[in-house]
Design a protein around this motif. Sequence first.
Motif, PDB file in Angstrom:
ATOM      1  N   GLU B 197       0.835  -1.197   0.000  1.00 53.76           N
ATOM      2  CA  GLU B 197       0.000   0.000   0.000  1.00 53.76           C
ATOM      3  C   GLU B 197       0.874   1.252   0.000  1.00 53.76           C
ATOM      4  O   GLU B 197       0.637   2.199  -0.745  1.00 53.76           O
ATOM      5  CB  GLU B 197      -0.895   0.002   1.232  1.00 53.76           C
ATOM      6  N   THR B 198       1.914   1.204   0.822  1.00 51.12           N
ATOM      7  CA  THR B 198       2.832   2.346   0.872  1.00 51.12           C
ATOM      8  C   THR B 198       3.471   2.557  -0.486  1.00 51.12           C
ATOM      9  O   THR B 198       3.613   3.690  -0.954  1.00 51.12           O
ATOM     10  CB  THR B 198       3.943   2.086   1.916  1.00 51.12           C
ATOM     11  N   PHE B 199       3.849   1.425  -1.101  1.00 50.24           N
ATOM     12  CA  PHE B 199       4.475   1.517  -2.420  1.00 50.24           C
ATOM     13  C   PHE B 199       3.527   2.185  -3.415  1.00 50.24           C
ATOM     14  O   PHE B 199       3.909   3.105  -4.145  1.00 50.24           O
ATOM     15  CB  PHE B 199       4.838   0.117  -2.902  1.00 50.24           C
ATOM     16  N   LEU B 200       2.278   1.728  -3.398  1.00 47.90           N
ATOM     17  CA  LEU B 200       1.291   2.304  -4.317  1.00 47.90           C
ATOM     18  C   LEU B 200       1.093   3.782  -4.027  1.00 47.90           C
ATOM     19  O   LEU B 200       1.003   4.604  -4.934  1.00 47.90           O
ATOM     20  CB  LEU B 200      -0.045   1.570  -4.180  1.00 47.90           C
ATOM     21  N   LYS B 201       1.065   4.086  -2.716  1.00 44.17           N
ATOM     22  CA  LYS B 201       0.892   5.470  -2.315  1.00 44.17           C
ATOM     23  C   LYS B 201       2.029   6.318  -2.849  1.00 44.17           C
ATOM     24  O   LYS B 201       1.825   7.432  -3.319  1.00 44.17           O
ATOM     25  CB  LYS B 201       0.851   5.549  -0.791  1.00 44.17           C
ATOM     26  N   ALA B 202       3.221   5.753  -2.755  1.00 46.68           N
ATOM     27  CA  ALA B 202       4.406   6.484  -3.216  1.00 46.68           C
ATOM     28  C   ALA B 202       4.394   6.591  -4.734  1.00 46.68           C
ATOM     29  O   ALA B 202       4.888   7.550  -5.312  1.00 46.68           O
ATOM     30  CB  ALA B 202       5.665   5.775  -2.745  1.00 46.68           C
ATOM     31  N   MET B 203       3.796   5.565  -5.360  1.00 44.36           N
ATOM     32  CA  MET B 203       3.802   5.500  -6.819  1.00 44.36           C
ATOM     33  C   MET B 203       3.002   6.657  -7.416  1.00 44.36           C
ATOM     34  O   MET B 203       3.375   7.187  -8.456  1.00 44.36           O
ATOM     35  CB  MET B 203       3.158   4.161  -7.220  1.00 44.36           C
ATOM     36  N   VAL B 204       1.915   7.001  -6.768  1.00 46.57           N
ATOM     37  CA  VAL B 204       1.016   8.031  -7.312  1.00 46.57           C
ATOM     38  C   VAL B 204       1.735   9.376  -7.459  1.00 46.57           C
ATOM     39  O   VAL B 204       1.773   9.927  -8.555  1.00 46.57           O
ATOM     40  CB  VAL B 204      -0.258   8.154  -6.465  1.00 46.57           C
ATOM     41  N   PRO B 205       2.338   9.893  -6.391  1.00 41.14           N
ATOM     42  CA  PRO B 205       3.058  11.164  -6.573  1.00 41.14           C
ATOM     43  C   PRO B 205       4.223  11.032  -7.545  1.00 41.14           C
ATOM     44  O   PRO B 205       4.497  11.961  -8.313  1.00 41.14           O
ATOM     45  CB  PRO B 205       3.567  11.513  -5.169  1.00 41.14           C
ATOM     46  N   PHE B 206       4.852   9.850  -7.533  1.00 40.76           N
ATOM     47  CA  PHE B 206       5.973   9.657  -8.456  1.00 40.76           C
ATOM     48  C   PHE B 206       5.495   9.770  -9.897  1.00 40.76           C
ATOM     49  O   PHE B 206       6.072  10.490 -10.717  1.00 40.76           O
ATOM     50  CB  PHE B 206       6.605   8.294  -8.202  1.00 40.76           C
ATOM     51  N   LEU B 207       4.402   9.054 -10.188  1.00 39.70           N
ATOM     52  CA  LEU B 207       3.864   9.095 -11.545  1.00 39.70           C
ATOM     53  C   LEU B 207       3.386  10.498 -11.893  1.00 39.70           C
ATOM     54  O   LEU B 207       3.567  10.962 -13.019  1.00 39.70           O
ATOM     55  CB  LEU B 207       2.717   8.096 -11.689  1.00 39.70           C
ATOM     56  N   LEU B 208       2.801  11.151 -10.910  1.00 39.03           N
ATOM     57  CA  LEU B 208       2.353  12.527 -11.131  1.00 39.03           C
ATOM     58  C   LEU B 208       3.545  13.398 -11.497  1.00 39.03           C
ATOM     59  O   LEU B 208       3.486  14.186 -12.436  1.00 39.03           O
ATOM     60  CB  LEU B 208       1.710  13.068  -9.858  1.00 39.03           C
ATOM     61  N   PHE B 209       4.601  13.179 -10.737  1.00 37.52           N
ATOM     62  CA  PHE B 209       5.842  13.923 -10.988  1.00 37.52           C
ATOM     63  C   PHE B 209       6.326  13.678 -12.411  1.00 37.52           C
ATOM     64  O   PHE B 209       6.585  14.613 -13.171  1.00 37.52           O
ATOM     65  CB  PHE B 209       6.884  13.470  -9.962  1.00 37.52           C
ATOM     66  N   ILE B 210       6.377  12.395 -12.785  1.00 37.48           N
ATOM     67  CA  ILE B 210       6.810  12.023 -14.137  1.00 37.48           C
ATOM     68  C   ILE B 210       5.916  12.707 -15.166  1.00 37.48           C
ATOM     69  O   ILE B 210       6.379  13.263 -16.158  1.00 37.48           O
ATOM     70  CB  ILE B 210       6.727  10.494 -14.329  1.00 37.48           C
ATOM     71  N   PHE B 211       4.610  12.648 -14.873  1.00 36.98           N
ATOM     72  CA  PHE B 211       3.637  13.223 -15.794  1.00 36.98           C
ATOM     73  C   PHE B 211       3.920  14.714 -16.010  1.00 36.98           C
ATOM     74  O   PHE B 211       3.966  15.200 -17.146  1.00 36.98           O
ATOM     75  CB  PHE B 211       2.238  13.012 -15.219  1.00 36.98           C
ATOM     76  N   PHE B 212       4.185  15.409 -14.898  1.00 37.86           N
ATOM     77  CA  PHE B 212       4.442  16.840 -15.021  1.00 37.86           C
ATOM     78  C   PHE B 212       5.734  17.105 -15.779  1.00 37.86           C
ATOM     79  O   PHE B 212       5.788  17.995 -16.629  1.00 37.86           O
ATOM     80  CB  PHE B 212       4.458  17.503 -13.646  1.00 37.86           C
ATOM     81  N   ILE B 213       6.719  16.281 -15.482  1.00 35.26           N
ATOM     82  CA  ILE B 213       7.993  16.412 -16.205  1.00 35.26           C
ATOM     83  C   ILE B 213       7.738  16.256 -17.702  1.00 35.26           C
ATOM     84  O   ILE B 213       8.204  17.047 -18.531  1.00 35.26           O
ATOM     85  CB  ILE B 213       8.985  15.326 -15.723  1.00 35.26           C
ATOM     86  N   MET B 214       6.926  15.229 -18.029  1.00 32.44           N
ATOM     87  CA  MET B 214       6.613  14.978 -19.432  1.00 32.44           C
ATOM     88  C   MET B 214       5.939  16.195 -20.048  1.00 32.44           C
ATOM     89  O   MET B 214       6.263  16.614 -21.161  1.00 32.44           O
ATOM     90  CB  MET B 214       5.649  13.794 -19.569  1.00 32.44           C
ATOM     91  N   MET B 215       4.984  16.740 -19.302  1.00 29.68           N
ATOM     92  CA  MET B 215       4.263  17.898 -19.815  1.00 29.68           C
ATOM     93  C   MET B 215       5.239  19.032 -20.115  1.00 29.68           C
ATOM     94  O   MET B 215       5.175  19.664 -21.173  1.00 29.68           O
ATOM     95  CB  MET B 215       3.230  18.389 -18.781  1.00 29.68           C
ATOM     96  N   ILE B 216       6.137  19.234 -19.181  1.00 29.06           N
ATOM     97  CA  ILE B 216       7.104  20.325 -19.350  1.00 29.06           C
ATOM     98  C   ILE B 216       7.980  20.059 -20.566  1.00 29.06           C
ATOM     99  O   ILE B 216       8.174  20.927 -21.416  1.00 29.06           O
ATOM    100  CB  ILE B 216       7.964  20.473 -18.078  1.00 29.06           C
ATOM    101  N   VAL B 217       8.454  18.806 -20.646  1.00 32.98           N
ATOM    102  CA  VAL B 217       9.327  18.452 -21.771  1.00 32.98           C
ATOM    103  C   VAL B 217       8.604  18.669 -23.093  1.00 32.98           C
ATOM    104  O   VAL B 217       9.134  19.262 -24.032  1.00 32.98           O
ATOM    105  CB  VAL B 217       9.805  16.991 -21.636  1.00 32.98           C
ATOM    106  N   ILE B 218       7.352  18.199 -23.124  1.00 30.95           N
ATOM    107  CA  ILE B 218       6.576  18.335 -24.362  1.00 30.95           C
ATOM    108  C   ILE B 218       6.374  19.812 -24.695  1.00 30.95           C
ATOM    109  O   ILE B 218       6.494  20.227 -25.851  1.00 30.95           O
ATOM    110  CB  ILE B 218       5.230  17.607 -24.225  1.00 30.95           C
ATOM    111  N   ARG B 219       6.085  20.596 -23.654  1.00 35.42           N
ATOM    112  CA  ARG B 219       5.916  22.035 -23.838  1.00 35.42           C
ATOM    113  C   ARG B 219       7.143  22.643 -24.516  1.00 35.42           C
ATOM    114  O   ARG B 219       7.047  23.321 -25.546  1.00 35.42           O
ATOM    115  CB  ARG B 219       5.740  22.693 -22.457  1.00 35.42           C
ATOM    116  N   ILE B 220       8.286  22.329 -23.902  1.00 35.81           N
ATOM    117  CA  ILE B 220       9.544  22.872 -24.427  1.00 35.81           C
ATOM    118  C   ILE B 220       9.754  22.423 -25.863  1.00 35.81           C
ATOM    119  O   ILE B 220      10.098  23.204 -26.746  1.00 35.81           O
ATOM    120  CB  ILE B 220      10.721  22.421 -23.536  1.00 35.81           C
TER     121      ILE B 220
END
Lengths: 138, 495
Positions: B197-220
């Motif tokens: 459960e902790t892993f999954l919990k940690a996974m969500v912000p991590f994926l969110l982080f990745i997602f935002f990074i992707m958005m930024i990269v795509i933007r650039i």
Amino acid sequence: MAFLKHVFFWVLSLLTFSFAETPEQELIVKVFKLFSIKDIPIVVYEHNPIISLKGSSFTNIVAECAQADVVYGSHFETLPKECILLPRFSTEYEIFHNDERVIGAFYWRKGRPQLRFSKERCERFNIFLPPELVRYVQ
Amino acid sequence: MFNKIIFSRFLTFVTVLLLAATLVFYVFFSKTKDEIVTSFERTGVEEVEEISNNIAHYILNSNGALNLHKALVETPTQREVLERFLATFQTQKIQNIFIVDKPDSESILFRVLLDGGQEKSDKFQFEELFEPEAAASWEEVIRFREPKVIYQKDRVDALWATLLYPMIQKDGRVAILALDFSKKHYQKVVSSLLGLETFLKAMVPFLLFIFFIMMIVIRIDKEREKEKVKAQKALEELNLTLEERVADEVEKNRQKDQQLIQQSRLASMGEMISMIAHQWRQPLSAISSTVQGLHLKLSLKKFDEALFIEKLSDVNRYAQYLSQTIDDFRQFFKPSKAKDEVSLEEVIEKVLGIIRISLENKQITLIMDFQSHAHLMTYANELMQVLLNLIKNAEDSLIENHVIKPWIKISTSKNDTNLILEVSDNGGGIPESVMARIFDPYFSTKAKKDGTGLGLYMSQKIVEEHCNGVLRASNSSQGAVFTILLPRCAEQKEE
Ligand SMILES: Nc1ncnc2c1ncn2[C@@H]1O[C@H](COP(=O)(O)OP(=O)(O)O)[C@@H](O)[C@H]1O
Ligand SMILES: [Mg+2]
């Protein structure tokens, strides 16, 4: 919130460590600080207790029974002669139960901390039991 | 560029999908985990409860007394027996079994009646007072007579729990059978579930982080792509204007060429007029002298008809010759609209018809050597102009250098691919220093003799661009040699 709890725990343990006081020590110190004889805080002579108060925030500890009001220890068989008449506080239920001079005890039962006082014995030694401790009287 | 965009889009999509999947999985898992834990717990508790039920039943029925405490006080031996009975239930799973009651409802303290514990130092004595940790729960059990489970620190993953089982005695008072039981047997499962459960919990912000990074990269990336497209557009525009400019330049060049052609035409015309003057001098003076002779005879009244007729027909012949030359020139200056089928020799003869007299006057010998006699399709007038230019240049050179026995040689020949026309002279040739520049426009060494510097330039243009041929200059031992090569493929028939 679990994270905050963690942080809280660590801060707490750090604080405790800086005072070098275990929860047990803390509790006993609290008890001794609440005790008084004729409104004067008691002075303690320590006699090999399982949980020593040396290094804790309680400083009214003396090396000679002459100045002491209470003897704090586990067993009292080897007590110096001059201390024999003093009231005692033990860390064993057995001793508290059988020794008429033991006014109170702190001990563990089935993993549960127990604090116990004898009202009658306290009165005999003119030791004033503050209201906070009355509920532990048996 | 296209692929990169698609790829990053795809990656974002995957991340979002993963994020959603993780979230869904997390929610689902959390619920399932709780279910698993509670079900484990329930089975654990049920088991302990059953045991408690049995113990309570047995102990309550072990004596006839209304109250357990009373019975135990009355028969101390019973205590030992019952405690031994309790001890038999102590296992790895059930650590402590003891029975308490509450004699004084005012106090927080309970009274221990029986303890199944074996270890002396931790064994409750009979009637020992005891303060439980969560006293309120213990009181509730007495009040509501319902079993209750107390967890250490209120945590599901705590290692120990205590079951409080109410024992309703015959006198109606309630004693509590307390069992400390371990949850170790399923704690491993629970802790791994919690870990997951902790892993999954940690996974969500991590994926969110990745997602935002992707958005930024795509933007650039998009921004960069935009800039690139912009730059490309600018380049294309530049190219377009460049093309326009080139077209402009070409047009200008063409107009300049047109002008040059016009100029050279005018120059040739000037030369031509002097030639006409030469051509006409003789017949005109002949006409003039004939007319004068006739006039004299008429004034002397010494005329006879036959002489008059003869002389007048002479005049007529001369006049016709003049008219013929005019025709010749007129034709010469008409730019050819279409290719004519001519032989080199015809072209040469036509040119010589204009220029011969002028050359003869200057005592220049013309040498002819015709070997070609082949027809070709070409712009005859233009070719005549070229030839006229070459002969005129040779003549200029001969006169300028005061050559003793001046000659101009015109020869034709042919090989497998070309018809060859050569104009050479013995005027001393072209100085090596100017050889490379003689075909440049406005290049002339005849400053005082008003050379235009256009003759050779135009000639080369005509030969190379209109007639698909080659015009070359070289020097022989005596003078300059100009060679015109015309491709034979344009040729239609050979004589
Ligand atoms: N047959 C020739 N012999 C020597 N020099 C020549 C001959 N033909 C041309 N040239 C050189 O080439 C130059 C360029 O000739 P051209 O283009 O006809 O201009 P222009 O005759 O007006 O000077 C001449 O000025 C001359 O120096
Ligand atoms: Mg010239």
